[in-house]
Design an enzyme around this catalytic site. Structure first.
Site, PDB file in Angstrom:
ATOM      1  N   HIS A  85       1.247  -0.933   0.244  1.00  0.00           N
ATOM      2  CA  HIS A  85       0.116  -0.244   0.079  1.00  0.00           C
ATOM      3  C   HIS A  85       0.790   1.418   0.100  1.00  0.00           C
ATOM      4  O   HIS A  85       1.460   1.891   0.477  1.00  0.00           O
ATOM      5  CB  HIS A  85      -1.111   0.134   1.228  1.00  0.00           C
ATOM      6  CG  HIS A  85      -0.140   0.021   2.549  1.00  0.00           C
ATOM      7  ND1 HIS A  85       0.925   1.510   3.289  1.00  0.00           N
ATOM      8  CD2 HIS A  85      -0.416  -1.022   3.239  1.00  0.00           C
ATOM      9  CE1 HIS A  85       0.302   0.704   4.088  1.00  0.00           C
ATOM     10  NE2 HIS A  85       0.509  -0.585   4.658  1.00  0.00           N
ATOM     11  N   ASP A  87      -0.061   4.133   0.910  1.00  0.00           N
ATOM     12  CA  ASP A  87      -0.727   5.665   2.148  1.00  0.00           C
ATOM     13  C   ASP A  87       0.493   5.171   3.124  1.00  0.00           C
ATOM     14  O   ASP A  87       0.258   3.457   3.723  1.00  0.00           O
ATOM     15  CB  ASP A  87      -2.254   5.515   1.859  1.00  0.00           C
ATOM     16  CG  ASP A  87      -2.995   4.317   2.920  1.00  0.00           C
ATOM     17  OD1 ASP A  87      -2.211   3.628   1.980  1.00  0.00           O
ATOM     18  OD2 ASP A  87      -3.844   4.588   3.522  1.00  0.00           O
ATOM     19  N   ASP A 117       6.381   0.302   7.048  1.00  0.00           N
ATOM     20  CA  ASP A 117       4.800  -0.073   6.611  1.00  0.00           C
ATOM     21  C   ASP A 117       4.585   0.902   5.556  1.00  0.00           C
ATOM     22  O   ASP A 117       3.736   2.033   6.265  1.00  0.00           O
ATOM     23  CB  ASP A 117       3.889   0.533   8.069  1.00  0.00           C
ATOM     24  CG  ASP A 117       2.681  -0.126   7.917  1.00  0.00           C
ATOM     25  OD1 ASP A 117       2.156  -0.363   6.436  1.00  0.00           O
ATOM     26  OD2 ASP A 117       1.742   0.419   8.768  1.00  0.00           O
ATOM     27  N   GLU A 149      -5.234   1.856   2.032  1.00  0.00           N
ATOM     28  CA  GLU A 149      -5.140   0.104   2.966  1.00  0.00           C
ATOM     29  C   GLU A 149      -5.441   0.879   4.734  1.00  0.00           C
ATOM     30  O   GLU A 149      -5.782   0.072   5.590  1.00  0.00           O
ATOM     31  CB  GLU A 149      -3.977  -0.124   2.892  1.00  0.00           C
ATOM     32  CG  GLU A 149      -4.368  -1.706   3.379  1.00  0.00           C
ATOM     33  CD  GLU A 149      -3.008  -1.844   4.872  1.00  0.00           C
ATOM     34  OE1 GLU A 149      -3.241  -3.019   5.372  1.00  0.00           O
ATOM     35  OE2 GLU A 149      -3.065  -0.504   5.377  1.00  0.00           O
TER      36      GLU A 149
HETATM   37 ZN   LIG Z   1       0.951  -1.750   6.301  1.00  0.00          ZN
END
Ligand SMILES: [Zn+2]
Length: 398
Positions: A85, A87, A117, A149
């Protein structure tokens, strides 16, 4: 920026970029979920075009965000999707010691919002595109980048629906959320809902003429809490999770006007997180039956306009473990890891699994650093992630 121009026109000559430089570029785009991700997507699209790879974009309703899907190697079905993802969660009110959107190295770690992340994984995949192109892949490698996400896996379903409807189906999805390259083969689902309770207002001295939205919201909440208790006591259980059962949470409530007015409105946000094996639709149907079959009619007896409506806010299906599946076998082979782990967070993996793409969650970095101020990925993990993807290329060219 305009994404409408043909990519070929704007594409500069192919850029080779080390993974770390790629990560710095990706981190510099502030793709907090509330903002557009199009600048990042445009950058990735141009970069891929520079290497002769076409991208397919699937936009949100207002054309402010996009998913990107690109395929390398031979056409046709099969191969592996590398999914990430774009975002990131907000940095607001977090005590960062430096600019979160400027990559910096210290103590063997790379700091910045999204490093673990999960722009780290995306950066590795993109930086290896020239190697993938040069490898003469016999099995396709696809890159799938999503938006929103962090808001409940809201963006990926559009891209996944597009793949299912229009493209050859990949066999395996590797979702590169940070697991320290352990094999995450299962996680709970997350289903979020809004309850909108409508009563009839009036002076609080004449409660017999009104219907309190708050009172009926409270009954709905008590019902959900009873369900939660039932799952806690009776299971089903999966010891791979903490806690090992399906959970419920009422996270928000808002309603009423004043103490001397019968409440006309009340809103309740709730979610449940089923373990794999609990059929979410059965749980939802049970709640709906209580609302429409029990509370609703009781409210309408007193006021025809009263009632309870439930709407879906987010749907993240569980990742159901499939021991010995192609995704698990491949990830074992690439990491050398034997054990599988249950994950305490939801991912897009269950959404891929739902359309028949075998999925596993495996990526560099630790979820402990996700969403934190001074988020980082260890250089050693970043390098391990690169090795992991190089082994994937070896596999895909054989
Ligand atoms: Zn994540």
């Amino acid at each position: 920026m305009s994404l409408a121009e043909p990519a070929a026109k704007r594409a500069a000559k192919p850029q080779r970029m080390a993974a770390r430089e790629m990560l710095a570029r990706l981190i510099a785009f502030d793709t907090t979920s509330a903002k557009s991700n199009l600048a990042l997507i445009g950058f990735v699209r141009d970069y891929l075009a520079g290497h002769g790879v076409e991208s397919r974009l699937v936009f949100d309703d207002v054309q402010n965000k996009a998913n990107l899907y690109a395929s390398l190697g031979p056409g046709g079905p099969g191969g592996v999707v590398l999914s990430g993802h774009t975002d990131v969660v907000p940095v607001t009110d977090q005590p960062w010691s430096a600019d979160p959107f400027a990559l910096r190295e210290s103590d063997g770690k790379l700091y910045g919002r999204g490093t673990c992340d999960m722009k780290g994984f995306i950066a590795l995949a993109l930086a290896l595109v020239p190697e993938m192109q040069a490898a003469g892949l016999k099995r396709p490698i696809h890159i799938a980048l999503s938006y929103d996400e962090e808001l409940g896996c809201l963006g990926a379903p559009r891209m996944i629906a597009d793949i299912k409807a229009n493209l050859p189906l990949p066999e395996i999805a590797i979702v590169g959320e940070p697991t320290r390259l352990k094999l995450g083969n299962r996680h709970k689902g997350c289903y979020g809902f809004d309850l909108t309770v409508t009563g009839r207002d009036g002076h609080s001295s004449a409660t017999h003429r009104g219907v309190s939205a708050i009172a009926y919201a409270a009954r709905a909440i008590a019902y959900l809490e009873d369900m939660a208790e039932r799952f806690r006591r009776e299971g089903p259980f999966d010891p791979g999770f903490d806690p090992p059962y399906t959970t419920f949470n009422v996270g928000e409530i808002e309603g009423g006007t004043a103490v001397n007015i019968i409440a006309r409105h009340c809103k309740v946000a709730w979610e449940f997180r089923p373990i794999p094996g609990v059929e979410p639709r059965t749980v939802i149907a049970e709640v709906e039956a209580f609302l429409t079959g029990n509370l609703g009619p009781r409210m309408r007896e007193k006021a025809s306009e009263a009632g309870i409506a439930m709407s879906e806010a987010c749907v993240v299906p569980p990742l159901v473990p499939r021991p010995g599946s192609p995704a698990e076998a491949l990830a074992r082979r690439l990491t050398g890891a034997n054990d599988t782990v249950g994950l305490a967070f939801g991912t897009e993996a269950g959404q891929f699994q739902e359309i028949g793409i075998d999925a596993i969650v495996c990526g560099p970095g630790s979820i402990e650093q996700a969403h934190q101020p001074d988020e980082f990925i260890e250089l050693s993990q970043f390098a391990a992630g690169e090795d992991f993807l190089r082994r994937l290329i070896e596999w895909a060219k054989a």
